[in-house]
Design a protein around this motif. Structure first.
Motif, PDB file in Angstrom:
ATOM      1  N   MET A  68      -0.030  14.662  48.925  1.00  0.00           N
ATOM      2  CA  MET A  68       1.337  14.580  49.432  1.00  0.00           C
ATOM      3  C   MET A  68       1.776  15.974  49.888  1.00  0.00           C
ATOM      4  SD  MET A  68       2.704  12.146  46.447  1.00  0.00           S
ATOM      5  CE  MET A  68       1.728  10.703  46.072  1.00  0.00           C
ATOM      6  N   PRO A  69       1.910  16.162  51.204  1.00  0.00           N
ATOM      7  CA  PRO A  69       2.254  17.490  51.720  1.00  0.00           C
ATOM      8  C   PRO A  69       3.750  17.780  51.631  1.00  0.00           C
ATOM      9  CG  PRO A  69       1.969  15.978  53.525  1.00  0.00           C
ATOM     10  CD  PRO A  69       1.653  15.209  52.268  1.00  0.00           C
ATOM     11  N   LYS A  70       4.086  19.048  51.740  1.00  0.00           N
ATOM     12  CA  LYS A  70       5.497  19.436  51.820  1.00  0.00           C
ATOM     13  C   LYS A  70       6.081  18.976  53.152  1.00  0.00           C
ATOM     14  CE  LYS A  70       4.771  23.369  48.849  1.00  0.00           C
ATOM     15  NZ  LYS A  70       4.509  24.793  48.765  1.00  0.00           N
ATOM     16  N   THR A  71       5.256  19.032  54.184  1.00  0.00           N
ATOM     17  CA  THR A  71       5.661  18.558  55.502  1.00  0.00           C
ATOM     18  C   THR A  71       4.435  18.008  56.218  1.00  0.00           C
ATOM     19  OG1 THR A  71       6.717  19.159  57.590  1.00  0.00           O
ATOM     20  CG2 THR A  71       5.346  20.827  56.576  1.00  0.00           C
ATOM     21  N   GLY A  72       4.625  16.961  56.982  1.00  0.00           N
ATOM     22  CA  GLY A  72       3.509  16.398  57.721  1.00  0.00           C
ATOM     23  C   GLY A  72       2.992  15.094  57.126  1.00  0.00           C
ATOM     24  N   LYS A  73       1.820  14.725  57.574  1.00  0.00           N
ATOM     25  CA  LYS A  73       1.232  13.433  57.252  1.00  0.00           C
ATOM     26  C   LYS A  73       0.470  13.471  55.920  1.00  0.00           C
ATOM     27  CE  LYS A  73      -2.049  10.202  59.232  1.00  0.00           C
ATOM     28  NZ  LYS A  73      -3.014   9.987  60.304  1.00  0.00           N
ATOM     29  N   SER A  93      -9.636  22.330  45.616  1.00  0.00           N
ATOM     30  CA  SER A  93      -9.790  22.535  47.054  1.00  0.00           C
ATOM     31  C   SER A  93      -8.855  21.647  47.882  1.00  0.00           C
ATOM     32  CB  SER A  93     -11.242  22.284  47.467  1.00  0.00           C
ATOM     33  OG  SER A  93     -11.603  20.938  47.248  1.00  0.00           O
ATOM     34  N   LEU A  94      -8.217  20.660  47.245  1.00  0.00           N
ATOM     35  CA  LEU A  94      -7.253  19.812  47.951  1.00  0.00           C
ATOM     36  C   LEU A  94      -5.925  20.523  48.175  1.00  0.00           C
ATOM     37  CD1 LEU A  94      -7.801  16.441  46.044  1.00  0.00           C
ATOM     38  CD2 LEU A  94      -8.698  17.074  48.283  1.00  0.00           C
ATOM     39  N   PHE A  95      -5.688  21.600  47.434  1.00  0.00           N
ATOM     40  CA  PHE A  95      -4.400  22.293  47.507  1.00  0.00           C
ATOM     41  C   PHE A  95      -4.430  23.401  48.558  1.00  0.00           C
ATOM     42  CE2 PHE A  95      -3.892  20.104  43.586  1.00  0.00           C
ATOM     43  CZ  PHE A  95      -2.531  19.910  43.454  1.00  0.00           C
ATOM     44  N   THR A  96      -3.418  23.378  49.421  1.00  0.00           N
ATOM     45  CA  THR A  96      -3.201  24.433  50.415  1.00  0.00           C
ATOM     46  C   THR A  96      -1.744  24.870  50.289  1.00  0.00           C
ATOM     47  OG1 THR A  96      -2.481  22.919  52.159  1.00  0.00           O
ATOM     48  CG2 THR A  96      -4.862  23.332  51.986  1.00  0.00           C
ATOM     49  N   TRP A  97      -1.315  25.707  51.195  1.00  0.00           N
ATOM     50  CA  TRP A  97       0.079  26.149  51.187  1.00  0.00           C
ATOM     51  C   TRP A  97       1.034  24.979  51.388  1.00  0.00           C
ATOM     52  CZ3 TRP A  97       3.167  25.051  55.283  1.00  0.00           C
ATOM     53  CH2 TRP A  97       2.538  24.661  56.449  1.00  0.00           C
ATOM     54  N   LEU A 133      -1.119  23.612  62.243  1.00  0.00           N
ATOM     55  CA  LEU A 133      -2.527  23.453  62.604  1.00  0.00           C
ATOM     56  C   LEU A 133      -3.455  24.112  61.589  1.00  0.00           C
ATOM     57  CD1 LEU A 133      -2.338  23.951  66.460  1.00  0.00           C
ATOM     58  CD2 LEU A 133      -2.739  21.822  65.215  1.00  0.00           C
ATOM     59  N   SER A 134      -3.024  25.207  60.970  1.00  0.00           N
ATOM     60  CA  SER A 134      -3.875  25.884  59.986  1.00  0.00           C
ATOM     61  C   SER A 134      -4.157  24.994  58.783  1.00  0.00           C
ATOM     62  CB  SER A 134      -3.225  27.194  59.530  1.00  0.00           C
ATOM     63  OG  SER A 134      -2.139  26.936  58.655  1.00  0.00           O
ATOM     64  N   ASP A 135      -3.254  24.089  58.448  1.00  0.00           N
ATOM     65  CA  ASP A 135      -3.482  23.171  57.323  1.00  0.00           C
ATOM     66  C   ASP A 135      -4.593  22.180  57.647  1.00  0.00           C
ATOM     67  OD1 ASP A 135      -2.852  22.337  54.708  1.00  0.00           O
ATOM     68  OD2 ASP A 135      -1.706  20.652  55.492  1.00  0.00           O
ATOM     69  N   ASN A 136      -4.753  21.831  58.921  1.00  0.00           N
ATOM     70  CA  ASN A 136      -5.807  20.903  59.336  1.00  0.00           C
ATOM     71  C   ASN A 136      -7.190  21.541  59.291  1.00  0.00           C
ATOM     72  OD1 ASN A 136      -3.949  18.874  59.779  1.00  0.00           O
ATOM     73  ND2 ASN A 136      -3.673  19.423  61.926  1.00  0.00           N
ATOM     74  N   SER A 192       5.463  27.890  63.936  1.00  0.00           N
ATOM     75  CA  SER A 192       5.463  26.628  63.183  1.00  0.00           C
ATOM     76  C   SER A 192       4.266  25.766  63.563  1.00  0.00           C
ATOM     77  CB  SER A 192       6.755  25.849  63.430  1.00  0.00           C
ATOM     78  OG  SER A 192       7.857  26.559  62.956  1.00  0.00           O
ATOM     79  N   ALA A 193       3.955  25.693  64.838  1.00  0.00           N
ATOM     80  CA  ALA A 193       2.801  24.918  65.295  1.00  0.00           C
ATOM     81  C   ALA A 193       1.505  25.516  64.753  1.00  0.00           C
ATOM     82  CB  ALA A 193       2.776  24.867  66.819  1.00  0.00           C
TER      83      ALA A 193
END
Length: 167
Positions: A144-149, A71-75, A28-31, A23-24
């Protein structure tokens, strides 16, 4: 030697530790994503520019807005809120922002778009401050992320000017 309870406890502790580490790493991969959005806005016409009976200036304009925000979209991206604002200075306030258009982009498939539109919201300034006024068009976005800031950014497009006279 070891009881079944002890073995189950060790197995669950190991599984939860592995889950926490994964999970960590996912968080971190999203950052590591460094988005490179493209936005271009153009004012094609000032439909009208008038002084209201109460003395406020009001502008209606037609714009072309093109953007590639894929490019703003990630998992981890749930949706992106975007809005185009006119920003200008007056003697009383160093920054005035007026939202002209907004939208919600629900997925990466919708993140590349071109629209021809009039301002969705009224462009009004209290007083006669808009005649001959230079302004910037600024595209703001909030991811707006699914989880996080949640995070926000913008692209400023300078070099626009309103007419000297009312029409």
């Amino acid at each position: 030697m070891h009881s079944y309870g002890y073995r189950v406890n060790a197995l669950l502790t190991f599984a939860i530790t592995i889950l926490a580490v994964m999970s960590a790493m996912a968080s971190l991969s999203d950052n590591l994503n460094s988005p490179t959005p493209f936005v271009h806005a153009q004012v094609t016409n000032i439909n009208w520019f008038q002084k209201q009976p109460n003395g406020d200036d009001e502008v209606s304009m037609t714009m072309n807005i093109s953007a590639n925000l894929q490019s703003l979209f990630t998992w981890n991206t749930k949706q992106v809120f975007v809005f185009l604002a006119a920003e200008y200075e007056t003697p009383k306030k160093p920054l005035n922002q007026i939202s002209l258009w907004d939208g919600i982009i629900p997925s990466k498939d919708h993140a590349k778009f071109w629209i021809h539109t009039s301002n969705k919201y009224r462009f009004i300034d209290q007083g006669s401050n808009l005649r001959g006024k230079e302004f910037n068009l600024t595209m703001h976005w909030h991811v707006m992320p699914k989880t996080g800031k949640m995070f926000a950014d913008k692209i400023v497009m300078p070099g626009y000017k309103l007419p000297e006279e009312y029409r």
